[in-house]
Design a protein around this motif. Structure first.
Motif, PDB file in Angstrom:
ATOM      1  N   TRP A  29     -32.883 -27.989  -3.631  1.00 38.52           N
ATOM      2  CA  TRP A  29     -32.100 -29.116  -4.130  1.00 38.52           C
ATOM      3  C   TRP A  29     -30.689 -29.109  -3.543  1.00 38.52           C
ATOM      4  O   TRP A  29     -30.151 -30.153  -3.151  1.00 38.52           O
ATOM      5  CB  TRP A  29     -32.048 -29.061  -5.660  1.00 38.52           C
ATOM      6  N   GLU A  65     -30.618 -30.244   0.068  1.00 38.96           N
ATOM      7  CA  GLU A  65     -30.731 -31.701   0.172  1.00 38.96           C
ATOM      8  C   GLU A  65     -29.426 -32.381  -0.243  1.00 38.96           C
ATOM      9  O   GLU A  65     -28.950 -33.307   0.435  1.00 38.96           O
ATOM     10  CB  GLU A  65     -31.876 -32.186  -0.720  1.00 38.96           C
ATOM     11  N   LEU A  71     -25.091 -28.853 -10.151  1.00 41.46           N
ATOM     12  CA  LEU A  71     -26.375 -28.228 -10.462  1.00 41.46           C
ATOM     13  C   LEU A  71     -26.214 -27.344 -11.688  1.00 41.46           C
ATOM     14  O   LEU A  71     -25.289 -26.533 -11.758  1.00 41.46           O
ATOM     15  CB  LEU A  71     -26.861 -27.377  -9.283  1.00 41.46           C
TER      16      LEU A  71
END
Length: 313
Positions: free
Chosen positions: A11, A14, A24
């Protein structure tokens, strides 16, 4: 932990490629009952004892319940040590997985522009206060004292240590403060930056509470349900605990956490000024609680996930 970290790393790769700010939140669950690290880790801190595995299996098969283990524990010392060794191994296993995520951040060249906060939602009692392998019933220091590590290159100098009491509610406003963003009006915590920058040297009053209790073997709970939760206020080394009773008024105990007796001795008579100050703060905080349990209208899927984790019945 490794599977969660791998997903988080993908993640981040990206998000980093999109050239925009990102956030996050990663919740790693491994250091939880049942503590059962992978085979290569089971003997990291002690011999691979078969007794914890047998207990876990008996509980899964409903041959035993967890309540007596927590509150009526009669295990020999070496068996208790075997459970503690597994808990330590789970922490070390999780730490190793998390290190891989930090290496990914470094490899992507993001370290200098990334704020990192590491903390926990609770601690764990490993037999202190005759309370074993749990964390939500008594509110003692082993249950509620948790790590809080902040990395903010160019903002927080390495090695700064804040001794003042803080609380989990302070995490969100601190992160926003580090990013130059205002806190939301509904936030109850405060930024820790004044403490980090030494602009605020005073100890803050922090509050906490237990849950409603899930174990009938807990004979130290005077009132069932949410009304029986313990609550406390802490400032510096002093902690005032409010304990509801089934009959008569609630009990309040003042503890000096710097004392060898710590949470086993009530020092109210020695510090009436501290008792009065923390009592007033605790009364004001408790007055905001109407004692009602609320339905937060979570989805059936979310409720099932919480049930699988043991958070709801």
């Amino acid at each position: 932990a490794p599977q969660s970290v791998a997903a988080a790393a993908d993640w981040i790769r990206e998000a980093a490629g999109e050239d925009r700010p990102w956030f996050l939140w990663l919740h790693l669950m491994d250091p939880h009952w049942t503590n059962d690290p992978p085979p290569g880790w089971r003997s990291r801190f002690g011999p691979d004892d078969p007794r914890p595995g047998r207990l876990y299996e008996a509980i899964r098969n409903r041959e035993r319940t967890i309540g007596p283990v927590i509150f009526e524990n009669r295990m020999p010392d070496d068996e208790i040590a075997a459970f503690v060794d597994l808990y330590d191994a789970e922490i070390r296993f999780t730490d190793e997985a998390l290190a891989e995520l930090l290496r990914v951040v470094d490899a992507l060249g993001l370290h200098g522009d990334t704020v990192i906060a590491l903390t926990s939602d609770h601690g764990e009692s490993l037999g202190e206060h005759d309370y074993f392998f749990e964390h939500g019933d008594l509110g003692t220091e082993p249950e509620i004292r948790i790590p809080m590590i902040l990395v903010a290159p160019g903002i927080i100098p390495p090695g700064v240590r804040v001794a003042s009491t803080a609380q989990s509610l302070d995490v969100a406003p601190t992160l926003l403060d580090l990013l130059g963003l205002p806190p939301e009006d509904r936030f109850r915590g405060s930024s820790l930056m004044p403490l980090i920058e030494r602009a605020d040297e005073g100890d803050r009053v922090c509050f906490g509470e237990t849950g409603k209790g899930f174990h009938e073997e807990n004979d130290r709970r005077g009132v069932d349900g949410i009304a029986g939760k313990r609550r406390w206020a802490r400032r510096g080394d002093y902690k005032l605990v409010h304990i509801p009773k089934a009959e008569g008024p609630p009990v309040r105990r003042l503890h000096d956490l710097s004392s060898p007796a710590a949470e086993t001795e009530d020092v109210s008579h020695l510090h009436p000024d501290v008792l009065e100050e923390l009592g007033a703060a605790l009364d004001a905080w408790m007055a905001e609680d109407d004692g009602e349990e609320r339905d937060y209208h979570i989805t059936p899927e979310a409720r099932e996930q919480l049930r699988a984790l043991g958070y709801v019945n």
